[in-house]
Structures are given as C-alpha cells and as structure tokens.
Scaffold this active site. Sequence first.
Site, short mmCIF file in Angstrom:
data_model
loop_
_atom_site.label_atom_id
_atom_site.label_comp_id
_atom_site.label_asym_id
_atom_site.label_seq_id
_atom_site.Cartn_x
_atom_site.Cartn_y
_atom_site.Cartn_z
N GLU A 1 0.85 -1.19 0.00
CA GLU A 1 0.00 0.00 0.00
C GLU A 1 0.89 1.23 0.00
O GLU A 1 1.82 1.33 0.80
CB GLU A 1 -0.91 0.01 1.23
CG GLU A 1 -2.00 -1.06 1.20
CD GLU A 1 -2.94 -0.94 0.02
OE1 GLU A 1 -3.11 0.19 -0.50
OE2 GLU A 1 -3.50 -1.97 -0.39
N CYS B 1 -1.88 7.41 6.40
CA CYS B 1 -2.04 7.07 4.98
C CYS B 1 -3.43 7.42 4.48
O CYS B 1 -3.66 7.49 3.26
CB CYS B 1 -1.74 5.60 4.75
SG CYS B 1 -2.60 4.48 5.88
#
Length: 577
Positions: free
Chosen positions: A328, A362
């Site tokens: 990710e 994030c």
Amino acid sequence: MMSRAVHGIVSNMRLILPRLEASIRGGSVRSKTQLTEHFAFPDNVTNEELRQYKEGTPDREELESALHGIMNRVEHVPILINGKELTSERDLQQVLPYAIRQPIASYGHAHRIQILMAIDEAVRAQESWDKTSISTRIGIWERGAYLIAGPHRCRIVASLMLGQGKTLRQAETDVAELVDLMRITPIFLRELANYEPLNNSPDSCRNTMRLRGLTGFVAAISPFNFTSVAANLVFTPALMGNTVIWKPSDSAILSNWYVLQAMLQAGLPENVVSFVPAEEVSFARAVTQNPKLAGISFTGTSSVLKVLWQMVGDNIHQYENYPRLVGEGGGKNFHFVHPSADPDTVLACTVRAAFEYAGQKCSSCGMLYVPASMWRKHIKERLLDVTASLIVGCATYLNCFCSAMINRRAYERTYMWLKYISRCPTCKILMGGECDKREGYFVDPTVVRVYDLDNIFVKEEIMAPILGVYVYPDDEVDLTMSKVAEVNHGLCGSVFARNEEFIDQAFDVFRSNVGNLNVNNKCTGSMVGQQPFGAGHMTGTSDKLGGPHSLLRWTSPQLIKESYKPHASIFYPHMKI
C-alpha cells in the site's frame, strides 16, 4: 478439420451424452492423516474498547509510569535473528520528534551479511513452522492479543507517544487496532480453514484443501505511522505459515520492538520472525536478489513500492517462486462536499482527517472540495478559526491536537512543499504555512486555497498537516466530481450530502479511484473487520488489511484428492473396444 456444421453436431451430442463414469473396482483405503482443521466461531466479535485514561484512574497511573520509564533510559534495541541478539558497526538513535535532542532508543543497521544470515535462518525454519498446526498458531496470536491489550498496553502506548509523536488518543487508537488485528485475523483464518471442496461422491473419493505457507521467506518493510499496520505486515504472513524478516522503520523502532517482545512472550518461536533494522536500499537489494524470496509485505510511499516492484522484476529469472507483492502506497485522499451537506459535520470531520497526527496517516485528508455558497456562509471563517486554535506541541501534553513531523526527512519534504505553494500562482495560503525545527520538527496546520485542479499539489500525497481547498460553483457539481475522480487516486475518499440521489451518483463516479469510500464521515478511522482498507491503481495492491481477503495472499493452498475405489478400466463406456 471439421466444418462448422459438423462441429456443431458434435458439440450438441456432447451435451446429451450421459455423464461418463470411470469403471471402478472394490477396495477402500481411507487416509488416517488429519490434513485440515475445522473450527467453531466465537459468538460475538467486537472491536477493542478504547481506554480513556482519566485522571486518578489506574490506567492513567500506569501510563504515566510507562512514560517516565521510557524517558529515563535509552533502551538498546538489537538486531534479532533466530533468538540471537546481534550488534551493528554503528549506533543510531530514535529521538522524540518534538524534542530531537532526547533519545529513547539506540539501535544499529544490519549489514548485508547479517541480512543474508536472517534469510538463511528464515528459510530453514519455514517448513517446520508451516507444519505447526493452525490451532497452535491461533493460540499464540490470541495470547499475543491478550498481552498487548493488557500487560504490554501502556508501554506500547507510551512508546508511540514519545517515539512517534502521537497524542494520547492517537496512540491508544493505534494499540486498539493492533489488538483487533491480532484477535480478529485468526478468526478470518478459521473461516478459510473451514472451507471444504465439493464432495459429491463420498464413497469414492474425498477432496481436501489445506493451507500452506509460501516456500522461502517473506520480507516485511513497515512504516512509521501505524505500529498496528507494521505488525500486521509481519504477523499476518507469519500466521499463515511463513517465516518473516522484519525491517522496521527507523522512526518506529521502540514500539515495534515492544510488539515483538509481546509476541515472543506469547509463545512465537524465535526463528519465525527476525527483527532486522537496516538501511532501506541495502535491505531491498539483499532480499530481492535472493532466489528464496517468497513475498514482500510493504506499506509506505507509492514511489518506493514501484522501486521494489522493479527490483523484483529485474531478478525474476532467478527466483524459485513468483514472489507475492503486497503493498500500500497511499495517495491523495479527499472530502467532497455537496450543497446539501451538513456544514457542522463537514467541518468537524475535515479538521480531524486533515490535521490529526499532523496529517501523517495514509488516510489523511489532503483535499476538500466545497461548493461556493457553503464555503462563504458556513465553512471558510470557521475552518480558519478552528485551524488557528489547534494546539501543536509536545505529544504528551493532553490538550495537544497534533505534534511534530516524524523526522528530518519528512520535515524537509514538507518545507519544500510549502515553499512551492507560497510561490505558485494558483495556490494561496489562507492559514498556517510556518515551520520550526529548533526543538522539534514542527509544521503549523495549514489551509491552502487551490484554483487549478491540474496543479501537482492536488494529485500528490504530501503526508503533512496541509489541507488543500478547492471551491467549485454550485451548479458544477457533476463536472467537478468527474474531475476529482480523474485526478485524485487515494486510499480513502469521503462524500458529504443529505441528497440521496447525489450519494447514489457518487457511488458510481468514485467507484474506481479510491479503495474506501465513506459517506458523511471522515476518510480516516477505518476499523478492523468493519472497514478493511486498501487502495488500487498505482496507490497499492488493494488487499484489504483488516479483512479476510488479505490472508489469501500469504498462502499457497494444496488440493488433495483421495480415491477409495481406484480406476481399473482404461477405456470409456462409449468406446467400442
């Protein structure tokens, strides 16, 4: 060659022919080996409850004691390979981001020989660990969840507040998510283990699917911003029967070390996870050049994920596996506001999503898209006033909303972005924009008005307390939304509206550009089991951490067919032989 007509006749005949059954003869030998395990499920699965740490409570006293304990000594964190503590040529220090002259841990980077040693130990241990029963592994994880939720909790919370600059609430939330991952992920494994292929002829054969780990080793490269995510990158592959080499972030050494200590205390064999702090390029080269590489488990930036992918591609000819790449990289997360939205909800959610943990999640909100009428009447003045009132300082100060940037590199990157913004003709700083690194890596929460949706600021993840605002004409909702779907590819997006027709439209328009889409809620704060998260496109492989799908990336299932009545005839019934 058959003509089309003849081919059609033969195809039709195949459809009406009875199922062919191979001739069989007697004899039934059933395997006594237990190939799989089946599990019952807990009656009620809930997320870990957050502690409040009110003044005068035992929780508060325990936390304060843990904070003092870490502050009063510099803990040495070793390289750990197969239970053996190794040293490095040069000592490094993890410092408080908001008080950079205060170290809390010393550690060293492993050199190439030590990384290769860790790889050899992991490969040797993999087969025996993979053969360890699933129930045994689940038991270790459940004990680990208990230890992290209880005896180790305050120490890990304290290490997050000090070493990673998290406020109390952010640190406690991180630990609660860690407990959820350790407790709920084994439940997902139970579901996978309970799967059985169809067995339509139980007297003739039995079909069994068993879950195997990947042959070789898994390299886990973890980020600084969530210790829960870091642990998941390591312990989900390990739960599935893999051995893992963990390269922690230099800025999260202490909390990561504490988590590993809890898991070892829970019964994790010493040879399953090696703890190998290392320089990024040296580690990446060592693992990607090794033929035993089975997978890379990564969370970080998209640019680093691309480099790792390229390095694996360059060495694909020498691997014994096709390495699994699970990564990710984040992206530009956004809040899109419809004229029908509730302004109070928009304001509260946006401030939290943009500025908590100094915008270093994030999933942090990087762009706010708001209609002109709402911006003028309800949002602009209040947003700027609230942003100006946010307390930025020492993470252990309980009224602190957010603290410093994680390290010098993050601070300097943010400084360059602010310099660019201040000189860009299509950007205007409305609030904040100041930096100070004399005591810590501080950046003021900043609001930027953006006038051009093709500006690089709109597209690039910054990982800083900088919120971009684009004000669109009320009658250009559809046009603006389509443009947002084109330029913003992120982990998360949120839409705010009370118009159900618009919400349905948003489901369609934002189908592809974000991995998690929220309605009337902030883009941060996903919970394990409830909102598994992960993005697609060039922001990540979208394996949905916190859900069952991610476990499948770390197993190589084997199908076993046991026949109790062996074949005796060579020919089929329709043959005249």
